[in-house]
Design an enzyme around this catalytic site. Structure first.
Site, PDB file in Angstrom:
ATOM      1  CD  GLU A 279      -5.399   1.844   5.385  1.00  0.00           C
ATOM      2  OE1 GLU A 279      -4.465   1.177   4.947  1.00  0.00           O
ATOM      3  OE2 GLU A 279      -5.342   3.082   5.450  1.00  0.00           O
ATOM      4  CG  HIS A 300     -20.463 -12.735 -18.031  1.00  0.00           C
ATOM      5  ND1 HIS A 300     -21.283 -13.420 -18.873  1.00  0.00           N
ATOM      6  CD2 HIS A 300     -20.804 -11.414 -18.184  1.00  0.00           C
ATOM      7  CE1 HIS A 300     -22.073 -12.570 -19.527  1.00  0.00           C
ATOM      8  NE2 HIS A 300     -21.793 -11.354 -19.126  1.00  0.00           N
ATOM      9  CE  LYS A 414       3.164  -0.606   7.182  1.00  0.00           C
ATOM     10  NZ  LYS A 414       2.940   0.783   7.522  1.00  0.00           N
TER      11      LYS A 414
HETATM   12  O1  PA5 Z   1      -3.880   5.176   4.797  1.00  0.00           O
HETATM   13  C1  PA5 Z   1      -2.723   5.087   5.097  1.00  0.00           C
HETATM   14  O2  PA5 Z   1      -2.211   5.856   5.927  1.00  0.00           O
HETATM   15  C2  PA5 Z   1      -1.798   4.062   4.459  1.00  0.00           C
HETATM   16  O3  PA5 Z   1      -2.435   3.255   3.550  1.00  0.00           O
HETATM   17  C3  PA5 Z   1      -0.682   4.799   3.760  1.00  0.00           C
HETATM   18  O4  PA5 Z   1      -1.247   5.678   2.823  1.00  0.00           O
HETATM   19  C4  PA5 Z   1       0.295   3.888   3.051  1.00  0.00           C
HETATM   20  O5  PA5 Z   1       0.741   2.915   3.918  1.00  0.00           O
HETATM   21  C5  PA5 Z   1       1.469   4.692   2.514  1.00  0.00           C
HETATM   22  O6  PA5 Z   1       2.137   5.328   3.558  1.00  0.00           O
HETATM   23  P1  PA5 Z   1       3.286   6.395   3.310  1.00  0.00           P
HETATM   24  O7  PA5 Z   1       2.702   7.514   2.540  1.00  0.00           O
HETATM   25  O8  PA5 Z   1       3.711   6.816   4.675  1.00  0.00           O
HETATM   26  O9  PA5 Z   1       4.385   5.721   2.553  1.00  0.00           O
END
Ligand code: PA5
Length: 438
Positions: A279, A300, A414
């Site tokens: 990310e 494997h 989303k």
């Molecule tokens: O790195 C990030 O910001 C995302 O992966 C969030 O951690 C994930 O989408 C969860 O978001 P939230 O804590 O707002 O529910």
């Protein structure tokens, strides 16, 4: 922990990026780079130390008499906790006082959640709901179901004592619910993104509830923070070295990094690491694709490709020096399985020879090897590893000239999902997506 980059010598000269990597590290401390409103993690181990007594006190009170706690969260609000629990509970079994920790809302499987709800019916359980935004679909749906079950099982008043929320200080649906229902709650700092949040209440609270030594976890991270501060020279700054090495490999066309382990206890550390680097770096058509394997298991299945497939891989192996137990092979009269040559040797000894043999073979197959060596698996060494990777990730993002602290790409799925679900406010997208699907 040690970082061993000797295996790179014949592939790249990573020291050419030493000065730049140290500069990028300074930028993280000075807040002079992209995404500088999300740098709260840089000195988080210091702040976490101050928060520990409160977290431990509340956790002791909350877990009292509960035999099971369901932790709801996804992505950065889930992966750190899962990583530590998989790593430590597989070798340090929980005591009878430690509640079982189960997860929910980290995907949308109806089958999984149905089984979970049915399992909980005979349990004395509670909920920890974690969401920074308070609006993420997966945990929100799981929470709605679980909260209803909790109320049905224990009544409205009692259920309020069995819910603990970790969310934003002011914003979001979850904060509003906390205010209305009076749930115990913790705040996720504004300046720490999900994937950097393991040392905030996001990770520390569920881990304290599980009986993990969160003081040791924070201390490990603290030591690593001290070892990679703004003035630490390149030779001593392991995070800067790892970032420089990755960048040098990337420049040479190595676009895939495999994080390997020889102990499946590290499986979810790799899952956490994949979110952190994936990310943070994967944007503007740049970045190293983070992959992972559990060895020797995956030799494997994935071994052939790693050894002999497209040569765009490099491997970072996390190696644990000491095992907590000993399983010694004994000589047998009939040596039908032909293993008597190993009598007197432990399973861990065999695993270590397998590891050395594998890494050598991969290197011969032109897979550059980075080694991260830790003495043993513990809350302390996990803390070191988490901070080491977070710092390296920040430096790495700046070397790639991307903002490592945003994740605009995550919104695409989303938007489509909300359009398909007919969420109010997405009417235009609904029309477009339906015509594209038909
Ligand atoms: O790195 C990030 O910001 C995302 O992966 C969030 O951690 C994930 O989408 C969860 O978001 P939230 O804590 O707002 O529910």
């Amino acid at each position: 922990m040690k970082l061993n980059l000797l295996g790179l010598a014949e592939f790249i000269d990573y020291e050419q990026f030493a000065v730049t990597a140290v500069e990028k590290n300074k930028m993280l401390h000075q807040g002079s780079g992209a995404g500088n409103d999300f740098l709260g993690w840089v000195d988080l181990p210091q702040r976490a130390k101050e928060e520990l007594p409160h977290i431990i006190e509340v956790s002791k009170r909350f877990r009292k008499n509960l035999d099971c706690i369901v932790v709801i969260g996804i992505g950065g609000s889930y992966l750190g906790t899962k990583a530590v629990l998989t790593a430590l509970r597989s070798q340090i079994p929980m005591t009878t006082e430690d509640p079982e920790i189960l997860f929910a809302g980290h995907h949308l499987s109806q089958e999984y959640h149905t089984q979970l709800f049915s399992y909980l019916k005979s349990k004395n359980w509670g909920i920890v709901i974690i969401s920074k935004s308070g609006t993420t679909t997966e945990p929100a749906i799981a929470f709605r179901f679980l909260r209803t079950s909790l109320i049905q099982q224990f009544g409205l008043e009692e259920s309020r004592q069995r819910i603990l929320a970790i969310t934003d200080a002011k914003r979001g649906a979850l904060r509003s619910l906390v205010n209305t229902e009076g749930y115990e709650s913790f705040v996720i700092p504004d300046d720490v993104g999900g994937r950097f949040s393991i040392l905030t209440p996001v990770g520390l609270v569920p881990l304290a509830l599980a009986g993990i030594d969160i003081g040791a976890l924070v201390q490990g991270a603290y030591n690593q923070m001290e070892n990679s501060n703004a003035d630490t020279p390149f030779k001593q700054n392991l995070s800067a070295q790892y970032a420089a090495a990755r960048y040098a490999l990337y420049k040479e066309g190595k676009g895939i990094e495999i994080l390997s382990n020889f102990n499946p206890a590290l499986h979810d550390v790799a899952e956490w690491w994949k979110q952190l680097f994936g990310e943070s770096e994967g944007k503007d058509q740049k970045g190293i694709f983070p992959a992972s394997v559990d060895l020797t298991t995956d030799l494997h299945s994935m071994g052939q490709f790693i050894q002999d497939g497209t040569r765009q891989l490099f491997e970072t192996a996390i190696l644990i020096e000491k095992s907590e137990s000993d399983l010694i092979l004994k000589e047998q009269d009939s040596d039908l399985d032909q293993l008597n040559y190993l009598s007197g040797k432990s399973m861990d000894y065999v695993n270590k020879q397998a590891a050395e043999g594998t890494l050598l073979a991969h290197k011969d197959g032109e897979v550059p090897i980075i080694r991260i060596e830790i003495e043993k698996l513990s809350a302390f060494t996990l803390g070191e590893i988490f901070y080491f990777f977070e710092k390296a990730c920040g430096i790495s993002g700046y070397l790639l000239e991307v903002n490592p602290f945003d994740q605009p790409g995550v919104e695409a799925y989303k938007k489509n999902m909300f359009a398909l679900l007919g969420k109010p406010g997405f009417e235009e997208e609904t029309k477009t997506i339906k015509s594209r699907l038909s």
